[in-house]
Motif scaffolding. Sequence first.
Motif, PDB file in Angstrom:
ATOM      1  N   LEU A 104       0.970  -1.319   0.041  1.00  0.00           N
ATOM      2  CA  LEU A 104      -0.079  -0.090  -0.026  1.00  0.00           C
ATOM      3  C   LEU A 104       0.772   1.236  -0.122  1.00  0.00           C
ATOM      4  CD1 LEU A 104      -3.016   0.734   0.190  1.00  0.00           C
ATOM      5  CD2 LEU A 104      -2.606   1.372   2.701  1.00  0.00           C
ATOM      6  N   TRP A 105       0.467   2.115  -1.048  1.00  0.00           N
ATOM      7  CA  TRP A 105       1.240   3.608  -1.094  1.00  0.00           C
ATOM      8  C   TRP A 105       0.690   4.405   0.073  1.00  0.00           C
ATOM      9  CZ3 TRP A 105       5.422   4.693  -3.600  1.00  0.00           C
ATOM     10  CH2 TRP A 105       5.934   3.881  -4.686  1.00  0.00           C
ATOM     11  N   SER A 106       1.356   5.268   0.400  1.00  0.00           N
ATOM     12  CA  SER A 106       0.932   6.547   1.388  1.00  0.00           C
ATOM     13  C   SER A 106      -0.112   7.350   0.489  1.00  0.00           C
ATOM     14  CB  SER A 106       1.961   7.024   2.117  1.00  0.00           C
ATOM     15  OG  SER A 106       1.504   8.267   2.747  1.00  0.00           O
ATOM     16  N   THR A 139       2.473 -11.130  14.398  1.00  0.00           N
ATOM     17  CA  THR A 139       2.878 -12.510  14.471  1.00  0.00           C
ATOM     18  C   THR A 139       2.602 -13.468  13.417  1.00  0.00           C
ATOM     19  OG1 THR A 139       1.232 -13.115  15.956  1.00  0.00           O
ATOM     20  CG2 THR A 139       3.141 -12.383  17.311  1.00  0.00           C
ATOM     21  N   LYS A 140       1.629 -13.018  12.511  1.00  0.00           N
ATOM     22  CA  LYS A 140       1.071 -13.611  11.517  1.00  0.00           C
ATOM     23  C   LYS A 140       0.932 -12.673  10.134  1.00  0.00           C
ATOM     24  CE  LYS A 140      -1.330 -17.239  14.151  1.00  0.00           C
ATOM     25  NZ  LYS A 140      -2.555 -17.767  14.571  1.00  0.00           N
ATOM     26  N   ARG A 141       0.310 -13.527   9.212  1.00  0.00           N
ATOM     27  CA  ARG A 141       0.266 -12.787   8.083  1.00  0.00           C
ATOM     28  C   ARG A 141      -0.422 -11.441   8.031  1.00  0.00           C
ATOM     29  NH1 ARG A 141      -0.869 -14.080   2.401  1.00  0.00           N
ATOM     30  NH2 ARG A 141      -0.520 -16.347   3.012  1.00  0.00           N
ATOM     31  N   ILE A 142       0.265 -10.421   7.630  1.00  0.00           N
ATOM     32  CA  ILE A 142      -0.385  -9.204   7.377  1.00  0.00           C
ATOM     33  C   ILE A 142      -1.457  -9.060   6.234  1.00  0.00           C
ATOM     34  CG2 ILE A 142      -0.090  -6.591   6.979  1.00  0.00           C
ATOM     35  CD1 ILE A 142       2.754  -7.025   8.380  1.00  0.00           C
ATOM     36  N   THR A 143      -2.472  -8.801   6.726  1.00  0.00           N
ATOM     37  CA  THR A 143      -3.641  -8.932   5.635  1.00  0.00           C
ATOM     38  C   THR A 143      -4.427  -7.639   5.069  1.00  0.00           C
ATOM     39  OG1 THR A 143      -5.434  -9.357   7.380  1.00  0.00           O
ATOM     40  CG2 THR A 143      -4.389 -11.335   6.558  1.00  0.00           C
ATOM     41  N   CYS A 144      -4.298  -6.774   5.924  1.00  0.00           N
ATOM     42  CA  CYS A 144      -4.761  -5.465   5.511  1.00  0.00           C
ATOM     43  C   CYS A 144      -4.176  -4.378   6.136  1.00  0.00           C
ATOM     44  CB  CYS A 144      -6.410  -5.487   5.860  1.00  0.00           C
ATOM     45  SG  CYS A 144      -6.654  -5.611   7.556  1.00  0.00           S
ATOM     46  N   GLY A 145      -4.492  -3.051   5.586  1.00  0.00           N
ATOM     47  CA  GLY A 145      -3.771  -1.874   6.284  1.00  0.00           C
ATOM     48  C   GLY A 145      -4.097  -0.624   5.416  1.00  0.00           C
ATOM     49  N   CYS A 146      -3.990   0.474   6.258  1.00  0.00           N
ATOM     50  CA  CYS A 146      -4.272   1.876   5.287  1.00  0.00           C
ATOM     51  C   CYS A 146      -3.193   2.785   5.968  1.00  0.00           C
ATOM     52  CB  CYS A 146      -5.721   1.967   5.854  1.00  0.00           C
ATOM     53  SG  CYS A 146      -6.171   2.266   7.355  1.00  0.00           S
ATOM     54  N   ASN A 151       0.686  10.131   7.402  1.00  0.00           N
ATOM     55  CA  ASN A 151       1.674   9.009   7.490  1.00  0.00           C
ATOM     56  C   ASN A 151       1.498   8.190   8.485  1.00  0.00           C
ATOM     57  OD1 ASN A 151       2.380   9.399   4.697  1.00  0.00           O
ATOM     58  ND2 ASN A 151       3.807  11.014   5.212  1.00  0.00           N
ATOM     59  N   LEU A 152       0.472   8.193   9.228  1.00  0.00           N
ATOM     60  CA  LEU A 152       0.191   6.858  10.184  1.00  0.00           C
ATOM     61  C   LEU A 152      -0.233   5.785   9.376  1.00  0.00           C
ATOM     62  CD1 LEU A 152      -1.251   8.501  13.302  1.00  0.00           C
ATOM     63  CD2 LEU A 152       1.271   8.217  12.798  1.00  0.00           C
ATOM     64  N   LEU A 153       0.511   4.579   9.570  1.00  0.00           N
ATOM     65  CA  LEU A 153       0.074   3.266   9.105  1.00  0.00           C
ATOM     66  C   LEU A 153      -0.396   2.221  10.046  1.00  0.00           C
ATOM     67  CD1 LEU A 153       0.395   1.307   6.399  1.00  0.00           C
ATOM     68  CD2 LEU A 153       2.592   0.740   7.613  1.00  0.00           C
ATOM     69  N   ALA A 154      -1.813   1.980   9.658  1.00  0.00           N
ATOM     70  CA  ALA A 154      -2.550   0.813  10.587  1.00  0.00           C
ATOM     71  C   ALA A 154      -2.459  -0.341   9.612  1.00  0.00           C
ATOM     72  CB  ALA A 154      -3.717   1.503  10.764  1.00  0.00           C
ATOM     73  N   LEU A 155      -2.074  -1.353  10.381  1.00  0.00           N
ATOM     74  CA  LEU A 155      -1.967  -2.793   9.763  1.00  0.00           C
ATOM     75  C   LEU A 155      -2.806  -4.062  10.497  1.00  0.00           C
ATOM     76  CD1 LEU A 155       1.898  -2.954   9.196  1.00  0.00           C
ATOM     77  CD2 LEU A 155       0.045  -2.532   7.550  1.00  0.00           C
ATOM     78  N   GLY A 156      -3.385  -4.801  10.001  1.00  0.00           N
ATOM     79  CA  GLY A 156      -4.140  -5.692  10.605  1.00  0.00           C
ATOM     80  C   GLY A 156      -3.608  -6.951  10.159  1.00  0.00           C
ATOM     81  N   GLY A 157      -3.588  -8.198  11.012  1.00  0.00           N
ATOM     82  CA  GLY A 157      -3.182  -9.546  10.338  1.00  0.00           C
ATOM     83  C   GLY A 157      -4.151 -10.702  10.962  1.00  0.00           C
TER      84      GLY A 157
END
Length: 1214
Positions: A104-106, A139-146, A151-157
Amino acid sequence: MKRVFSLLDKTWLGTPIQFIWQKTSGNYLAVTGADHIVKIFDRHGQKRSEINLPGNCVAMDWDKDGDILAVIAEKSSSIYLWDANTNKTSQLDSGMRDQMSFLLWSKVGSFLAVGTVKGNLLIYNRQTSRKIPVLGKHTKRITCGCWNTENLLALGGEDKMITVSNQEGDTIRQTPLRSEPSDMQFSMMKTDDRTSAAENTISVVVGKKTLFLFNLNEPDSPVDLEFQQRYGNIVCYSWYGDGYIMIGFSRGIFVVISTHFREIGQEIFQAHDHKDSLTSIAVSQTLNKAATCGDNCIKIHDLAELKDMYAIINLDDENKGLGTLSWTDDGQLLALSTQRGSLHVFLTKLPILGDACSTRIACLTSLLEVTVANPVEGEPPITISVDVEPNFVAVGLYHLAVGMNNRAWFYVLGENGVKKLKDMEYLGTVASVCLHSDYAAALFEGKVQLHLIESEMLDAQEERETRLFPAVDDKCRILCHALTGDFLIYGTDTGVIQYFYIEDWQFVNDYRHPVSVKKIFPDPNGTRLVFIDEKSDGFVYCPVNDATYEIPDFSPTIKGVLWENWPMDKGVFIAYDDDKVYTYVFHKDTIQGSKVILAGGTKVPFSHKPLLLYNGELTCQTQSGKINNIYLSTHSFLNSLKDVGPNELRQMLTQTLMLKRFSDAWEMCRILQDHAAWNELARACLHHMEVEFAIRVYRTIGNVGIVMSLEQIKGIEDYSLLAGHLAMFTNDFNLAQDLYLASSCPVAALEMRRDLQHWDSALQLAKRLAPDQIPFISKEYAIQLEFTGDYVNALAHYEKGITGDNKEHDEVCLAGVAQMSIRMGDIRRGVNQALKHPSRVLKRDCGAILENMKQFSEAAQLYEKGLYYDKAASVYIRCKNWAKVGELLPHVSSPKIHLQYAKAKEADGRYKEAVLAYENAKQWNSVIRIYLDHLNNPEKAVSVVRQTQSLDGAKMVARFFLQLGDYGSAIQFLVMSKCNNEAFTLAQQHNKMEIYADIIGSEDTTNEDYQSIALYFEGEKRHFQAGKFFLLCGQYSRALKHFLKCPSSEDNAAIEMAIETVGQAKDELLTNQLIGHLMGENDGMPKDAKYLFRLYMALKRYREAARTAIIIAREEQSAGNYRNAHDVLFSMYAELKSQKIKIPAEMATNLMILHSYILVKIHVKNGDHMKGARMLIRVANNISKFPSRKYCLRRAYNPHFCPSTALSNLYSLT
């Protein structure tokens, strides 16, 4: 919605595909399937490049500017970067050992975030080429983010965690979830506090069932939204507007919720868009539209009103189901992937590019398609495919031009079709192009290039083929331009509007405006121009007289202007913005000069761009490239008038008058049949100087005076003079004066002011225009001032009015001076002036003024000099000047004055003069009183009473005679004064009833008075007088009774009165009673037959009277009373004749014989012996009827006598 293109690759069949639009411009579309290739197409479906991958594409994304496409694939640790500007692909080694799973690009920076299947993170800064690896982020696969805007990055896995990191990879926040996250987005919750605009809320779908909202500012208060089971799983969602979220569910439902704290948990809107399933939703903030797909169709809603369905796109050939929806950032294109591996792109919004020339219009109907049409002429539309997606479109009478950047392509619009003519490259990026018949003009970078479209077809000189504006030495920038059949017109940043005449190839006009001119819009002929300056003010400019007129109520949001192309409405134009169209009318010829008025406004639908105005019908271009016609509300009268009510008709009449559509206004007035409507039309015609039409209207309503006035002026060619007359007719006198003064006949202004009695203005005008008229105006002004009571100024103007050479005029002014001098207190001057003046009326008027001022001696003097003797005497009386009154009395006719004088003389004891004055005053009572009381002249008093029949005078005379003991005279004057009771009493007391009876009998007296007299005489046994007055009071029975009792000495008169009584009574009993008396039944003495005859005559029993008359005549003849016999028969004959009763033969014969006998003497006296002899012969033949003359007649006719002797004997008989 038009399908632009569809992509269907064999290698994609049966598998879902991924695609993503280029950010910002949306010129490219990256698509990949199961073929390990990312294919890049342009917006028209043409493949521009491709990226070969070692495995299936895992993820791809465009950077914020749409310049770089980043792709990651299976079985590769490299990141593939495709540059849209160079069409080249490069690879970036990620340095990660494990498989990449997220990219994902900023939103705002040049940062690229890449996640792996083991939860590691790489942040790549393309600008600095720096890579920041972060191990163990999850700890596991990163599946989504935004990313958010900071320029804060949120990730979900798959580890059921959300992490929030900065651009360096440092973890700022993290929070656990109940299930695996997907579809993570940053946005801003709806709050009451709007101080911060940062995206501080993370939304993520958890376990496909709930929507988790995590506010970075309130990490301890996350919100977990659950939805009804019947909705199914959450497929996707999107933020829009002011903190709203649209969520799509697998069972075909989408709902809208608000993130405001008070509204969380409430559904703002819910719709079951698709019966079985919903696969995707997409929101375009640019279009303000939302699209959902499922059940082989796409449904599009307007975010402003979600209940309304904007469009539905059916995809019947897609039987395996639909996939994902995505808009371009500009909202023009909507892409849809399907389960069978195809992709469809639809055109949802076109650039609204269009142009018009005369009644021909051209507009962009697809990305590479322009349609040319002429809706007015009814020509079929022509569709032209163009090579590029244009930035501008222009159309002329015979050509079409499209282009982008610095190039333009020209097409010839021929009868046999469309032919590409040429393309042309300009010296800069073209802002706009204008075409007409032979020339084109392009505006680029502050310059305009004018050139021939088809130079080889015209035998043109080389210097006339092209020209660049402005000249090199002219330091200005051209901001706008337009092209007509004759002129190139442009406006500059220095406020100059230039007219370049193409025929002569030179400038013919320029106008300098105080500020720069942004836009210009000439009418079809170029003789009028609307321009908008940098202050967003609008003006109409007429190059013919170099005049500008500000447009009233001109909105600063106006985008453009269109002139009416219908030839009859040359002055009408519209100005439009995004929401409304304003109709204006330029009235060139009005009595108030040229001006612009606002006629009204019309709302236009969303995204409609007006292209052409023709007879109130506005042709607009829509977002979809279609044409839509709108009828202006100011032209509603063009519709059918059959069922229109009177109030609406009056509103339409007002519209037609503003638009100068007088023929339509006539039709409405004819339907209304309202006098006020006709008058309104007539006034409008006068206002617009339509004299002929005004005459027609006024003649229709029967206004003869104005028709005659207009007939007299309709031939005037002087504009100002004609306008002045019309302004005067409309009661705008100040305007009329200004127009008259500007005309060839300025003295008309003076004449108008004089006619209106505006004397101040008239004098001011006379000083300039006609000094010789000042005295006459001053006189008229003075008269008015005198009337209003301004005597000071009136005197001044009367003095100014004296000319010295106009006798009649000067006499009026001198009279005014005299009157005003008196009123101002200068009595001596005024009186002297009035005495010298020849006018009697002036002396009277000045005398009246002086009399009101109590200056009696001067007033009387003027009255006397003016021969107004009555007034003079009256004033002399008021000042007790009896001597002068006496002098004037012979000339005085007023009784009032004589009366006043008489009273004064009586008071002085001068009774003879007083009685004379009383006589002149007709005061007869006073005359009688003085004659009786002071002059001791009862004879004169009696004479006056008899002449004047004065009741009061009669009373005075009666009292006088009563004092003298002359009761008869007193009774006479009491009766004369209507004092009958007093007279009756007096007559009774002094035994003068006969006198009273004689007097009362000749007066108009009441029955009661007559009855009193009758009863008196009845008591006195004086039957004749009693009967006479009973007859007068209508008591016929008693009257007859007394008449029949009269002694024999009064017998004849009594019988005559008895006959009169019976004749008036017409009573049978009384009649029989009298007849019996006449026949001698009462006393045995029959009365003379003549009384019976008179009775029958009184009773109008003419037949009996006739028989009686014959008997009487016979007796009179027997007695020798031939004259009496003749008179009886003749009176009876005349009466029968008048009553139209047949004359008895015996009577006629007897009358003829008697008449012949009487005529003998007459003929003998007249010397007509022959006629006399003939009459005697007739008498002799009836000798038996003349017994007393029988012997004489026999002797006269004896034949033994000598004839002469016989004739003399005959004459002796008569």
